[in-house]
Design an enzyme around this catalytic site. Structure first.
Site, PDB file in Angstrom:
ATOM      1  N   HIS A 160       0.865  -1.189   0.000  1.00 42.64           N
ATOM      2  CA  HIS A 160       0.000   0.000   0.000  1.00 42.64           C
ATOM      3  C   HIS A 160       0.901   1.237   0.000  1.00 42.64           C
ATOM      4  O   HIS A 160       1.397   1.650   1.053  1.00 42.64           O
ATOM      5  CB  HIS A 160      -0.878   0.032   1.260  1.00 42.64           C
ATOM      6  CG  HIS A 160      -1.895  -1.063   1.328  1.00 42.64           C
ATOM      7  ND1 HIS A 160      -3.002  -1.085   0.517  1.00 42.64           N
ATOM      8  CD2 HIS A 160      -1.991  -2.154   2.122  1.00 42.64           C
ATOM      9  CE1 HIS A 160      -3.739  -2.162   0.806  1.00 42.64           C
ATOM     10  NE2 HIS A 160      -3.144  -2.822   1.770  1.00 42.64           N
ATOM     11  N   HIS A 195      -0.367  -6.612  -5.438  1.00 38.49           N
ATOM     12  CA  HIS A 195      -0.510  -7.868  -4.697  1.00 38.49           C
ATOM     13  C   HIS A 195       0.091  -9.015  -5.502  1.00 38.49           C
ATOM     14  O   HIS A 195      -0.098  -9.083  -6.716  1.00 38.49           O
ATOM     15  CB  HIS A 195      -2.012  -8.110  -4.456  1.00 38.49           C
ATOM     16  CG  HIS A 195      -2.347  -9.504  -4.041  1.00 38.49           C
ATOM     17  ND1 HIS A 195      -3.030 -10.379  -4.862  1.00 38.49           N
ATOM     18  CD2 HIS A 195      -2.092 -10.177  -2.894  1.00 38.49           C
ATOM     19  CE1 HIS A 195      -3.189 -11.531  -4.225  1.00 38.49           C
ATOM     20  NE2 HIS A 195      -2.630 -11.446  -3.045  1.00 38.49           N
TER      21      HIS A 195
END
Lengths: 309, 309
Positions: free
Chosen positions: A97, A107
């Site tokens: 993030h 991811h």
């Protein structure tokens, strides 16, 4: 299965390499905190987490290895006949993030499963799964093309069919059904993969793992220092709510982990550091925020021509 | 069932009364935005939402009425034989997220279900459900005692057995299994309630609905202006993450609503306005934050003597 050690050694190296590269890109002196954990049943792992970096607000890079007496049915969608077998699973999960709203969240997951025949008659079944996907807050066509170009490059040595197949699977998987919305611009998603035998399948999983930072690094580097204001930060925090919704409502890894008594803090390291929800909010037409929904949160053929394979 | 109109009229009045009282306590001039919605299948409702009040950071007060051809099995846990019947359901759901970390979050739900026999032979089955529960960030014994005292008072006209039974059910329901943690200090939770016939059961549901603001109002009023700093705000935002986890992982109303194609923004109005997740964070021993876990997030007999009924 002796090859499991070989896979685990790769995963350990992958974790280390990703952490080193993220730390380098962050450049702010923040370090990865490392937590090794083991459970009574032999499960264990190493979680590496960075919070409050100069460019990375939160990153989790988890290595884990678990085994169990009974493979959950959800673990092998394609071969339900393996449910109930003893199994071993290992994997690396990464979530990043970034602080800057112009830098996308990303991811990665790569995993290896082995299911053994309790009677010892047939050979163990094994398969690989994983993929990587990108979740921008502000859309950049160049980022989307580069990301998918790298996803295609990861697949290319294994034939032209894999990228379009796993790109489509990714679009289908990272979909917020209740919102009729894509989580991001996708990438690759694969599971139950053993095609061509162990050497080829393992090589493919390595290719996915190795291409992740090659794909994400340059994007993070070129977005992390872009000037932004409160408006962009607010939108980032709002959109992060969708990430939370997806992970807690749909993500198989998260739900399986929580239900099977995994280490909660390692599983939920995927949660964004700061999040906002606003009731029935919609971006105004014609804004960059509206453009995200219209042009990026719909499955598109970002790697030119690649879907015709 | 003609009584359904009577129940609906009560629910509509309850919604109005709660909004008026919350607006009065907030005192900041923020108003409830009202969204009436209807679906093709006749389902509909009125969502009233306040954001950015002086004392109330976000409040949602939803009225809804839905019907369907097939009652989902989850809707009546006690009588699975009703699954598949045509049904009508109506209810009011309330969630209040105050701005001040010393003021607890609270939640109310009251609902009425009717399941009709498609053959028209037997009478329709009907039942009430609902309850209210409190989620403090900083624990105050007086608040917990008053809250549970009011919960007991709501039950008392219906005999001494209901409070301990529904208090326990509430503790069991609002439990974060993956964390081994209570969501808050509980209150009341009941379902499949038809004991003593319609008039008594409806009166009980009204008593729960009417006691909610009687219980919550004074607590909110005495906490909303307490001085606080960044530390308390940080802890509030961190703890709100548990609320998100509960609602998206476990809450039956939320999951049923999202799965059955309900109005997403009305269902997810329960999400806190701002939330934080911090990796593996724990309060230091001896702090007020640690005290919340030790003394409040464990089921306790807050309404003195009431569990011996």
């Amino acid at each position: 299965m002796p090859e499991a050690e070989e896979v685990f050694a790769y995963l350990r190296g992958l974790q280390g390499g990703i952490c080193a590269r993220l730390k380098e890109i962050d450049g702010g002196g923040a370090v990865f905190r490392e937590d090794a954990w083991t459970r009574d049943d032999g499960a264990g792992g190493v979680s590496r987490v960075m919070e409050g970096g100069a460019a990375i607000e939160k990153a989790g890079v988890n290595l884990s290895r678990v085994s169990g007496g009974r493979l959950p049915p959800a673990a092998s969608a394609r071969r339900p006949e393996l449910a109930g077998r003893a199994f071993e699973a290992m994997g690396v999960s990464v979530i990043v993030h970034p602080l800057n709203p112009y830098a996308p969240t990303s991811h990665l997951n790569v995993r290896f499963f082995v299911a053994t025949d309790p009677a010892g008659v047939s050979d163990p079944a094994w398969w690989f799964g994983g993929g990587f996907d990108l979740t921008p807050f502000y859309g950049f066509e160049a980022d989307a093309r580069d990301w998918h170009g790298m996803a295609r490059a990861a697949c290319e040595p294994f034939g032209p069919a894999l990228y379009p197949r796993f790109k489509k699977w990714c679009d289908e998987y990272f979909h917020l059904k209740h919102r009729g919305e894509a989580r991001g611009i996708g990438g690759l998603f694969f599971d139950d993969f053993d095609e061509g035998g162990f050497d080829r399948a393992f090589a493919f999983m390595r290719s996915v793992g190795d291409h992740y930072m090659e794909a994400y690094g340059p994007i993070l580097e070129r977005r992390k220092d872009m000037p932004y204001g409160q408006r962009e930060r607010d939108f980032q925090l709002y959109r992060r709510g969708r990430y939370v919704e997806f992970n807690l409502l749909y993500d198989r890894g998260t739900l399986f982990g929580l239900q099977s008594g995994g280490r909660v803090e390692s599983i939920l390291v995927s949660m964004p550091p700061k999040v906002r929800w606003r009731y029935d909010w919609r971006p105004e037409a014609g804004t960059p925020e509206a453009r995200l929904y219209e042009e990026f949160l719909r499955p598109r053929d970002w790697a030119e021509g690649s879907l015709e394979a």
